[in-house]
Write a protein that holds these residues in place. Structure first.
Motif, PDB file in Angstrom:
ATOM      1  N   THR A  22       0.840  -1.188   0.000  1.00 56.77           N
ATOM      2  CA  THR A  22       0.000   0.000   0.000  1.00 56.77           C
ATOM      3  C   THR A  22       0.880   1.245   0.000  1.00 56.77           C
ATOM      4  O   THR A  22       1.988   1.223   0.545  1.00 56.77           O
ATOM      5  CB  THR A  22      -0.939   0.030   1.223  1.00 56.77           C
ATOM      6  OG1 THR A  22      -0.153   0.002   2.406  1.00 56.77           O
ATOM      7  CG2 THR A  22      -1.910  -1.141   1.204  1.00 56.77           C
ATOM      8  N   PRO A  23       0.409   2.342  -0.613  1.00 53.61           N
ATOM      9  CA  PRO A  23       1.240   3.545  -0.742  1.00 53.61           C
ATOM     10  C   PRO A  23       1.628   4.213   0.571  1.00 53.61           C
ATOM     11  O   PRO A  23       2.724   4.720   0.705  1.00 53.61           O
ATOM     12  CB  PRO A  23       0.381   4.498  -1.572  1.00 53.61           C
ATOM     13  CG  PRO A  23      -0.701   3.695  -2.157  1.00 53.61           C
ATOM     14  CD  PRO A  23      -0.852   2.465  -1.318  1.00 53.61           C
ATOM     15  N   VAL A  24       0.754   4.217   1.558  1.00 50.15           N
ATOM     16  CA  VAL A  24       1.011   4.979   2.770  1.00 50.15           C
ATOM     17  C   VAL A  24       1.784   4.180   3.812  1.00 50.15           C
ATOM     18  O   VAL A  24       2.851   4.583   4.254  1.00 50.15           O
ATOM     19  CB  VAL A  24      -0.310   5.507   3.374  1.00 50.15           C
ATOM     20  CG1 VAL A  24      -0.060   6.250   4.671  1.00 50.15           C
ATOM     21  CG2 VAL A  24      -1.004   6.422   2.378  1.00 50.15           C
ATOM     22  N   ARG A  25       1.288   3.015   4.188  1.00 45.40           N
ATOM     23  CA  ARG A  25       1.915   2.237   5.262  1.00 45.40           C
ATOM     24  C   ARG A  25       2.817   1.131   4.744  1.00 45.40           C
ATOM     25  O   ARG A  25       3.404   0.399   5.518  1.00 45.40           O
ATOM     26  CB  ARG A  25       0.853   1.643   6.174  1.00 45.40           C
ATOM     27  CG  ARG A  25       0.092   2.711   6.925  1.00 45.40           C
ATOM     28  CD  ARG A  25      -0.887   2.214   7.928  1.00 45.40           C
ATOM     29  NE  ARG A  25      -0.961   0.774   8.047  1.00 45.40           N
ATOM     30  CZ  ARG A  25      -1.808   0.134   8.807  1.00 45.40           C
ATOM     31  NH1 ARG A  25      -2.669   0.808   9.516  1.00 45.40           N
ATOM     32  NH2 ARG A  25      -1.820  -1.182   8.863  1.00 45.40           N
ATOM     33  N   GLU A  71      -7.430  12.348  -2.278  1.00 46.01           N
ATOM     34  CA  GLU A  71      -6.951  11.636  -1.096  1.00 46.01           C
ATOM     35  C   GLU A  71      -7.372  10.165  -1.167  1.00 46.01           C
ATOM     36  O   GLU A  71      -8.508   9.848  -1.523  1.00 46.01           O
ATOM     37  CB  GLU A  71      -7.548  12.282   0.151  1.00 46.01           C
ATOM     38  CG  GLU A  71      -7.150  11.640   1.450  1.00 46.01           C
ATOM     39  CD  GLU A  71      -7.819  12.291   2.664  1.00 46.01           C
ATOM     40  OE1 GLU A  71      -7.701  11.705   3.749  1.00 46.01           O
ATOM     41  OE2 GLU A  71      -8.446  13.353   2.521  1.00 46.01           O
ATOM     42  N   GLY A  99      -6.231   1.678  -0.341  1.00 52.90           N
ATOM     43  CA  GLY A  99      -4.783   1.555  -0.448  1.00 52.90           C
ATOM     44  C   GLY A  99      -4.382   0.428  -1.382  1.00 52.90           C
ATOM     45  O   GLY A  99      -3.409   0.534  -2.115  1.00 52.90           O
TER      46      GLY A  99
END
Length: 105
Positions: A22-25, A71, A99
């Protein structure tokens, strides 16, 4: 069933068995299957399967049209934040899938 532009784009870069993050975590997940016959896409995050209808993925194009950056907004809640990719996808799947979809796209 014929594939739409999102399905064709994803199939061009993602295949069954592929490991993504996933891009964020940077949480790892595996693309378990991409079944064009029923337009279902399955991801396996931490061993749990999930199927999302292809038509929801195809709807991402009109959802994003003219918005610029959107977002991702993944939340571990049943309802997503309006205007986020998570909010759009939760119309189909009541799990935090944004995500995974963003990483697959």
């Amino acid at each position: 069933m014929s594939s739409g532009p999102v399905e064709r784009a994803i199939r061009g870069v993602v295949g069954a068995g592929q490991r993504l993050a996933t891009p964020v975590r940077a949480a790892a997940f595996i693309v378990a299957s991409i079944d064009g016959e029923e337009s279902s896409w399955s991801w396996v995050p931490g061993g749990t399967g999930l199927a999302c209808l292809g038509r929801a993925l195809e709807g991402i194009v009109p959802f994003l049209a003219g918005k610029g950056w959107v977002e991702i907004g993944s939340r571990y809640e049943v309802e997503g934040k309006v205007g986020t990719l998570d909010g759009y996808l939760k119309r189909c799947v009541k799990r935090a899938t944004a995500g995974w979809v963003a990483a697959s796209s």
